[in-house]
Design a protein around this motif. Structure first.
Motif, short mmCIF file in Angstrom:
data_model
loop_
_atom_site.label_atom_id
_atom_site.label_comp_id
_atom_site.label_asym_id
_atom_site.label_seq_id
_atom_site.Cartn_x
_atom_site.Cartn_y
_atom_site.Cartn_z
N LEU A 299 -2.99 11.49 -9.23
CA LEU A 299 -3.14 12.81 -8.67
C LEU A 299 -4.13 12.88 -7.60
N SER A 300 -3.78 12.78 -6.35
CA SER A 300 -4.44 12.58 -5.45
C SER A 300 -4.43 13.75 -4.17
N ASN A 301 -5.57 14.24 -3.81
CA ASN A 301 -5.38 15.12 -2.49
C ASN A 301 -5.44 14.03 -1.22
N CYS A 302 -4.52 14.37 -0.58
CA CYS A 302 -4.35 13.47 0.63
C CYS A 302 -3.53 14.12 1.57
N ALA A 303 -4.01 14.47 2.84
CA ALA A 303 -3.13 15.01 4.01
C ALA A 303 -2.31 14.08 4.95
N VAL A 304 -2.61 12.74 4.56
CA VAL A 304 -2.09 11.85 5.45
C VAL A 304 -0.91 11.19 4.86
N PRO A 305 0.41 11.21 5.45
CA PRO A 305 1.43 10.47 4.86
C PRO A 305 1.19 8.91 4.72
N GLU A 306 1.75 8.34 3.70
CA GLU A 306 1.83 6.90 3.62
C GLU A 306 0.32 6.21 3.23
N LEU A 307 -0.68 7.02 3.29
CA LEU A 307 -2.13 6.59 3.14
C LEU A 307 -2.33 6.23 1.52
N VAL A 308 -1.64 6.95 0.72
CA VAL A 308 -1.79 6.82 -0.81
C VAL A 308 -0.98 5.42 -1.14
N PRO A 309 0.29 5.39 -0.87
CA PRO A 309 0.97 3.96 -1.21
C PRO A 309 0.28 2.68 -0.66
N ARG A 310 -0.21 2.88 0.70
CA ARG A 310 -0.73 1.75 1.47
C ARG A 310 -2.17 1.46 0.55
N THR A 311 -2.81 2.50 0.42
CA THR A 311 -4.24 2.04 -0.41
C THR A 311 -3.97 1.49 -1.87
N LEU A 312 -2.76 2.00 -2.67
CA LEU A 312 -2.39 1.44 -3.85
C LEU A 312 -2.02 -0.27 -3.83
N ILE A 313 -1.41 -0.44 -2.65
CA ILE A 313 -1.05 -1.72 -2.44
C ILE A 313 -2.29 -2.70 -2.03
N ARG A 314 -3.00 -2.21 -1.11
CA ARG A 314 -4.35 -2.99 -1.03
C ARG A 314 -5.47 -3.06 -2.14
N ALA A 315 -5.27 -2.05 -2.85
CA ALA A 315 -6.08 -2.18 -4.04
C ALA A 315 -5.62 -2.96 -5.15
N GLY A 316 -4.30 -3.36 -5.11
CA GLY A 316 -3.54 -3.94 -6.45
C GLY A 316 -3.27 -3.07 -7.49
N LEU A 317 -3.03 -1.73 -7.13
CA LEU A 317 -2.79 -0.73 -7.96
C LEU A 317 -1.50 -0.26 -8.04
N ARG A 318 -0.47 -1.12 -7.07
CA ARG A 318 0.91 -0.61 -7.11
C ARG A 318 1.59 -0.85 -8.16
N GLY A 319 2.44 0.23 -8.62
CA GLY A 319 3.24 -0.23 -9.92
C GLY A 319 2.48 0.11 -11.22
N GLU A 320 1.49 0.27 -11.14
CA GLU A 320 0.42 0.55 -12.35
C GLU A 320 0.58 2.25 -12.93
N PHE A 321 1.13 3.06 -12.21
CA PHE A 321 1.47 4.25 -12.69
C PHE A 321 2.77 4.82 -12.91
#
Length: 206
Positions: A112-134
């Motif tokens: 659950l993230s506050n973020c006004a920028v589209p695509e920023l959260v999924p892009r961040t998850l990919i770069r952090a190696g957290l994609r698919g963990e939720f």
């Protein structure tokens, strides 16, 4: 037990632009948009009327700010400029993966993230190696509400098939993330309980 995690400042550290208005201006100019001379003033003004606690997508704000100075851009151009301006370097915090996976062993786990920028959260998850963990990812730009508004927590809980009283939210900001308490849930503050101790804290609450 359903658990949600905040993203920025909790699971990852991100390098944001030191001057967001200037970063957006550069991306607009690279797309042949005539940025007004008083852009920093326009960027800092409120242009979209929204209820208290509602999220205003940054591309919409940028497009309205330009329009207020007689510059017409499409939402698509504004969106691409904003996404490019907020293209961060991401560092995953120690213990992030273990905390998320440990919570997931005890029930549904979401973001659950506050973020006004589209695509920023999924892009961040990919770069952090957290994609698919939720099991579910809820963002303010997606659900329309920012923490600590109850609707943000309700959207996250619903996405996990749960309810706010049954939700534990892990975050770093008592003012925003701590809003879960007002709707009957629990708050784990990572500034007091390190990520390495979150799973033990969750077990203690059961």
């Amino acid at each position: 037990m359903a658990v949600t995690f905040d993203l920025f400042g909790t699971l990852v550290d991100v390098e944001y632009p030191s001057d967001p208005a200037e970063a957006v201006a550069r991306e607009l100019e690279s797309r042949d948009v005539a940025v007004p001379d008083d852009w920093h003033v326009a960027y800092g003004e409120r242009h979209v009327e929204a209820p208290a606690g509602a999220e205003v997508p940054l591309p919409a704000h940028v497009a309205r700010a330009l329009d207020s100075r007689g510059v017409d851009v499409t939402q698509n151009v504004a969106r691409h400029a904003v996404v490019a301006a907020f293209d961060p370097d991401v560092t995953r915090r120690d213990g992030a993966v273990e905390a998320v996976r440990g919570a997931g062993e005890r029930g549904p786990v979401g973001l659950l993230s506050n973020c006004a920028v589209p695509e920023l959260v999924p892009r961040t998850l990919i770069r952090a190696g957290l994609r698919g963990e939720f099991d579910a990812v809820t963002t303010s730009v997606g659900c329309g509400w920012r923490k600590p508004h109850p609707s943000a927590f309700e959207a996250a809980a619903e996405a996990l098939g749960s309810s706010t009283p049954a939700l534990t939210h892990v975050g770093d900001d008592p003012e925003t993330d701590g809003g879960i308490v007002a709707v009957g849930g629990r708050f784990v503050d990572v500034t007091e309980t390190p990520l390495s101790e979150v799973v033990a804290e969750l077990e203690a609450e059961q």
